[in-house]
Structure formats: structure tokens, C-alpha cells
Design a protein around this motif. Structure first.
Motif, PDB file in Angstrom:
ATOM      1  N   THR A   1      -2.955 -10.574  -1.000  1.00  0.00           N
ATOM      2  CA  THR A   1      -2.341 -10.366  -2.309  1.00  0.00           C
ATOM      3  C   THR A   1      -0.993 -11.085  -2.341  1.00  0.00           C
ATOM      4  OG1 THR A   1      -1.140  -8.374  -1.635  1.00  0.00           O
ATOM      5  CG2 THR A   1      -3.417  -8.075  -2.439  1.00  0.00           C
TER       6      THR A   1
ATOM      7  N   CYS B   1       0.832  -1.207   0.000  1.00  0.00           N
ATOM      8  CA  CYS B   1       0.000   0.000   0.000  1.00  0.00           C
ATOM      9  C   CYS B   1       0.861   1.250   0.000  1.00  0.00           C
ATOM     10  CB  CYS B   1      -0.925  -0.018   1.212  1.00  0.00           C
ATOM     11  SG  CYS B   1      -1.914   1.490   1.404  1.00  0.00           S
TER      12      CYS B   1
ATOM     13  N   CYS C   1      -6.788  -1.765   0.854  1.00  0.00           N
ATOM     14  CA  CYS C   1      -8.150  -2.058   1.331  1.00  0.00           C
ATOM     15  C   CYS C   1      -8.974  -0.772   1.438  1.00  0.00           C
ATOM     16  CB  CYS C   1      -8.124  -2.796   2.667  1.00  0.00           C
ATOM     17  SG  CYS C   1      -7.460  -4.477   2.558  1.00  0.00           S
TER      18      CYS C   1
ATOM     19  N   THR D   1     -14.296  -7.831   0.090  1.00  0.00           N
ATOM     20  CA  THR D   1     -13.667  -7.399  -1.163  1.00  0.00           C
ATOM     21  C   THR D   1     -12.153  -7.269  -1.069  1.00  0.00           C
ATOM     22  OG1 THR D   1     -14.022  -5.054  -0.579  1.00  0.00           O
ATOM     23  CG2 THR D   1     -15.719  -6.140  -1.910  1.00  0.00           C
ATOM     24  N   CYS D   2     -11.613  -7.233   0.142  1.00  0.00           N
ATOM     25  CA  CYS D   2     -10.157  -7.085   0.294  1.00  0.00           C
ATOM     26  C   CYS D   2      -9.581  -8.357   0.894  1.00  0.00           C
ATOM     27  CB  CYS D   2      -9.816  -5.887   1.177  1.00  0.00           C
ATOM     28  SG  CYS D   2      -8.053  -5.482   1.119  1.00  0.00           S
TER      29      CYS D   2
ATOM     30  N   ARG E   1      -6.473  -1.956  -3.848  1.00  0.00           N
ATOM     31  CA  ARG E   1      -6.547  -3.352  -3.446  1.00  0.00           C
ATOM     32  C   ARG E   1      -5.528  -3.661  -2.356  1.00  0.00           C
ATOM     33  NH1 ARG E   1      -5.388  -8.866  -6.962  1.00  0.00           N
ATOM     34  NH2 ARG E   1      -6.136 -10.317  -5.371  1.00  0.00           N
ATOM     35  N   ASP E   2      -4.333  -3.112  -2.479  1.00  0.00           N
ATOM     36  CA  ASP E   2      -3.307  -3.314  -1.453  1.00  0.00           C
ATOM     37  C   ASP E   2      -3.650  -2.565  -0.178  1.00  0.00           C
ATOM     38  OD1 ASP E   2      -1.550  -4.930  -3.039  1.00  0.00           O
ATOM     39  OD2 ASP E   2      -0.887  -3.120  -4.090  1.00  0.00           O
TER      40      ASP E   2
ATOM     41  N   TYR F   1     -12.421  -1.773  -2.307  1.00  0.00           N
ATOM     42  CA  TYR F   1     -11.855  -2.902  -1.548  1.00  0.00           C
ATOM     43  C   TYR F   1     -11.884  -2.644  -0.047  1.00  0.00           C
ATOM     44  CZ  TYR F   1     -10.077  -4.138  -6.173  1.00  0.00           C
ATOM     45  OH  TYR F   1      -9.979  -4.452  -7.507  1.00  0.00           O
TER      46      TYR F   1
END
Length: 244
Positions: free
Chosen positions: A205, A182, A192, A201-202, A189-190, A196
Motif C-alpha cells: 500500500t 494496520c 492483510c 489479495t494483500c 487491507r493494511d 485480504y
């Protein structure tokens, strides 16, 4: 009036004995000096020290009141310049002093997060988080208490396994910390965030799995609760060990 004052003093003394404190113990098993940092939560008072030096093979301790909540971390590669300003290459508080005085640590930083039980509930919650990245191996374990009471943490040096693009280098080009994906890339996505921002949804990875595979008892991303949050009822103390 004198008798009333004596009775009041005795009552205060007796009530005081019923207020249990929790002791945080710190041990440095690293081969180098670290500087411990403490940060209390919004509704918790600061501890008696918000930052202190911990030499190799040395230990220290701090008491905390009931229902205290906050975090701890270690700072490394610290020094004081000619003007007297103190700073660290990892985990720095940016106060210019060894005490953090209510400031958080600059990521990437391995965090120990603890919430002590209140008078109504003696259950403590604690974890070690790599969500803000990693700089030092650390483990936390309760002493006494009942329930699950397992050790949490990241005992391995992840700097040597840090993926390309996440590494923070120090003197001589050596890797001294590992960023979260992140922080490095800012992808929702990284992080959240955005679409996400929920547990459904998160998920993990490829980057977070690097941390998780090496340190299964530590948070690797924001919603990594199931295998990373630990509880214990009424322990007398917690031991935080750097380089366990």
C-alpha cells in the motif's frame, strides 16, 4: 559401578561437544542507551536473558541452542519510577522490569526474527520486520555459514519520514516511533485480514511503500516475503546492530 559412571560421564561430555550453539551478538551504535528485549517462540526455551541494558558503543552476547526460534527488539526512552517500576516509551514489555519474561513488545517496534536450523537442516531463516511498525534502526548479519547469508534490516531513521497519522511523539513533541497503518487505522487491507488474508489479495500500500522504499531489506507488510526473508546455512553467530 564407578567405572560405568566414568564412562557415562565421558559419553555425555563427548555428545555435548556435538551440540552446536549459535551466538547472538548485540552492538549499540546509537548515541543513546537502549534496552534489548528477547522473546522465544512457543517451542523454544527462553534465552539466559530476556532483557538487558545496552549503553552507547557497548556490546553483549547471548548463546542459543539448535533449532531455537524467536525475536529481538530494542526499547528506548526507558526509566524507573519512584515505586521501582521500569517502563519504556517504545517497545515496552509491560512487565515493570528490565527482563521481558516471555512478554512481547508494544508496537510500534522494529523486530528481528530468527529461526535457527534443526539438526536435520542447518538452514537458518531471519528477517527484520516493520509489520508492527518502527521504533529503531537495526540490522542483522550472520557470521560464517554458507549460502545467501546477506545482511537484513532497516538502517535508516524512519521517524523523520513517518507519514501523518502514524507518528508517535515523545518528550518535546519529537517523533520517537512510527505506527504501521494496520495499527493506526485497522483497515483489513493494511492488516492483510478478512478478504485480504492471502498473498494474492494483500499487496503493498502507499503506507507500506514508505517503509519499503527506505528499507528494502526489511518486511513492510505481512506478505512481503520475496525480498525480505533471508537464509544462511550453519553460521556460528549473528550480529544485531542498533543504529548501524
Amino acid at each position: 559401578m564407578k567405572k560405568l559412571a566414568i564412562v557415562a560421564a565421558l559419553l555425555i561430555c563427548l555428545l555435548g561437544k556435538g551440540v552446536a550453539t549459535t551466538t547472538f551478538k548485540f552492538a549499540n551504535k546509537c548515541s543513546y542507551t537502549i534496552w534489548v528485549a528477547t522473546l522465544s517462540g512457543a517451542n523454544s526455551p527462553p534465552l539466559s536473558q530476556t532483557g538487558f541494558q545496552l549503553q552507547p558503543s557497548s556490546s553483549s552476547s547471548l548463546p542459543a541452542p539448535p533449532a531455537w526460534s524467536g525475536r529481538f527488539w530494542g526499547r528506548s526512552f526507558c526509566s524507573t519510577d519512584s515505586s521501582g517500576k521500569f517502563s519504556c516509551l517504545t517497545g515496552d514489555c509491560r512487565t515493570g522490569q528490565i527482563p521481558c519474561n516471555g512478554a512481547g513488545g508494544s508496537p510500534p517496534t522494529t523486530l528481528v526474527e530468527i529461526t535457527l536450523g534443526s539438526n536435520d537442516s542447518n538452514k537458518d531463516f531471519y528477517d527484520v520486520s516493520l509489520v508492527d511498525g518502527y521504533n529503531l534502526p537495526v540490522a542483522v548479519a550472520p557470521e560464517g555459514g554458507s549460502g545467501d547469508c546477506k545482511s537484513a534490516g532497516c538502517k535508516w531513521d524512519l521517524n523523520g519520514k513517518c507519514p501523518p497519522g502514524l507518528a508517535v511523539t515523545g518528550p518535546g513533541g519529537s517523533v520517537i516511533a512510527c505506527k504501521s497503518a494496520c495499527e493506526a487505522f485497522g483497515d483489513p487491507r493494511d492488516c492483510c485480514t478478512g478478504a485480504y488474508a492471502t498473498p494474492s489479495t494483500c499487496g503493498p500500500t502507499n503506507y507500506s511503500m514508505v517503509f519499503k522504499s527506505a528499507c528494502p531489506a526489511a518486511y513492510s507488510y505481512a506478505y512481503d516475503d520475496r525480498s525480505s526473508t533471508f537464509t544462511c546455512v550453519g553460521p556460528q553467530s549473528y550480529t544485531l546492530t542498533f543504529c548501524p
